[in-house]
Design an enzyme around this catalytic site. Structure first.
Site, short mmCIF file in Angstrom:
data_model
loop_
_atom_site.label_atom_id
_atom_site.label_comp_id
_atom_site.label_asym_id
_atom_site.label_seq_id
_atom_site.Cartn_x
_atom_site.Cartn_y
_atom_site.Cartn_z
N LYS A 67 -15.97 46.63 1.90
CA LYS A 67 -14.73 47.12 2.51
C LYS A 67 -13.51 46.32 2.03
CE LYS A 67 -16.57 46.74 6.69
NZ LYS A 67 -18.03 46.60 6.37
N THR A 68 -13.64 44.99 2.01
CA THR A 68 -12.54 44.15 1.52
C THR A 68 -12.30 44.37 0.04
OG1 THR A 68 -13.11 42.47 3.18
CG2 THR A 68 -11.70 41.78 1.36
N ARG A 220 -23.53 42.16 -1.15
CA ARG A 220 -23.27 40.75 -0.89
C ARG A 220 -24.58 39.96 -0.83
NH1 ARG A 220 -20.09 39.64 4.44
NH2 ARG A 220 -18.42 40.61 3.22
#
Length: 321
Positions: A67-68, A220
């Site tokens: 999202k970032t 991640r």
């Protein structure tokens, strides 16, 4: 497997620096989420052709899915600046005003954990997103007066792991709302390969697949596992990540073939053994694991549900199988 909450502050900072260096620099370089990328590409091109700012955007989904990264890519694609903050950091309307006053036309304001905005800040954001105006109260008592500050047109990009906690009025002010789901294994293999290339690590194809399938559908985590497997291969081999090295390293970290960690297995054990497979309330599970409810619902359960190991029912959590 350690999560971010279990890392010390320095280690957490180092992890974030490394993760930032691995992020793609163009939307075309973003791996996976093909349907979302296609939509964003059209969205971006239309805004560029009209020479307008992007409409407000809301991304939601489990942590670690990009999202970032997407917010930063949107700013790069629009050749705009981005200001990054989070819901918990904006405690007063004045905090928001200080940020908004520095935004220029076309800039992006990224608010992570937007579901945690304080109510006064959220209510201030309503008029900001709709009218691009900020009402400021000067003075107190009978001398108080309201001054309207007109803002440049900018874009709010919100991110949340718990969209159900967003109020209806705030959610309705976003012109584009999109869920980011767990990644397919093929995309994660590609991500592991790209990261290995950036880190100058030799990884056998089978080893990349082994890491990918244990990454809980999350880029991640895939990148983090690769770095730890790299360390293992460097100490125990010649630095080349083979299938054997990957399996041994992942087993040592407690990550099984389903991507479950020791913490996940403990969760399942609590529900099965202490509560007979459920139903059991999430508060009881959190107490047994000495975790907060937010960590249980945002970190543990999404993947367990994705794998079909846990169900949420009106009466509580139930294990499956």
């Amino acid at each position: 497997m350690k999560d971010e909450k279990s890392l010390d502050p320095k280690a957490k900072k180092d992890e974030k620096i490394i993760e930032k260096s691995l992020r793609p620099q163009k939307l075309a370089e973003f791996i996976g989420q093909e349907r979302l990328k296609e939509q964003l590409g059209i969205f971006l091109e239309a805004a560029r052709q009209r020479r307008e700012s992007l409409d407000h955007i809301l991304f939601y989904g489990p942590p670690g899915l990009g999202k970032t990264t997407l917010a930063n890519l949107l700013a790069k694609e629009m050749n705009s600046n981005i200001r990054i903050t989070s819901g918990p950091a904006l405690t007063r309307a004045g905090d928001l005003a200080a940020i908004l006053s520095g935004l220029k036309k076309g800039d992006l304001l990224f608010i992570d954990e937007i579901h945690r905005l304080a109510k006064p800040v959220e209510e201030t954001l309503y008029s900001v997103m709709e009218d691009f105006a900020l009402d400021i109260i000067l003075g107190k008592g009978q001398l108080a007066r309201t001054v309207r500050l007109n803002l440049q047109k900018f874009t709010v990009v919100g991110a949340t792991t718990r969209i159900g906690l967003l109020s209806g009025p705030l959610r309705d002010r976003f012109g584009y709302v999109q869920q980011i789901d767990f990644y397919e294994e093929e995309s994660l293999v590609e991500i592991v390969g790209r990261t290995a290339e950036l880190l100058k690590v030799r990884v056998e194809a089978g080893a990349a697949e082994e890491i990918a399938k244990r990454s809980r559908g999350t880029p991640r985590i895939a990148n983090r596992l690769l770095r730890r497997v790299r360390d293992f291969a460097q100490v125990n081999n010649d630095g080349v990540v083979t299938v054997k090295e990957a399996r041994e390293a992942l087993a040592m970290m407690g990550v099984d073939e389903l991507g479950l960690s020791d913490a996940d297995r403990k969760y399942l054990e609590v529900v099965k053994k202490q509560y007979g497979g459920g139903p059991v309330g999430v508060e009881n599970i959190a107490a047994a694991l000495t975790e907060d409810v937010g960590t249980i619902t945002e970190v543990y359960e999404p993947y367990l549900m994705k794998r079909g190991l846990v169900k949420r029912t009106p009466r509580g959590r139930v294990t499956v199988g």
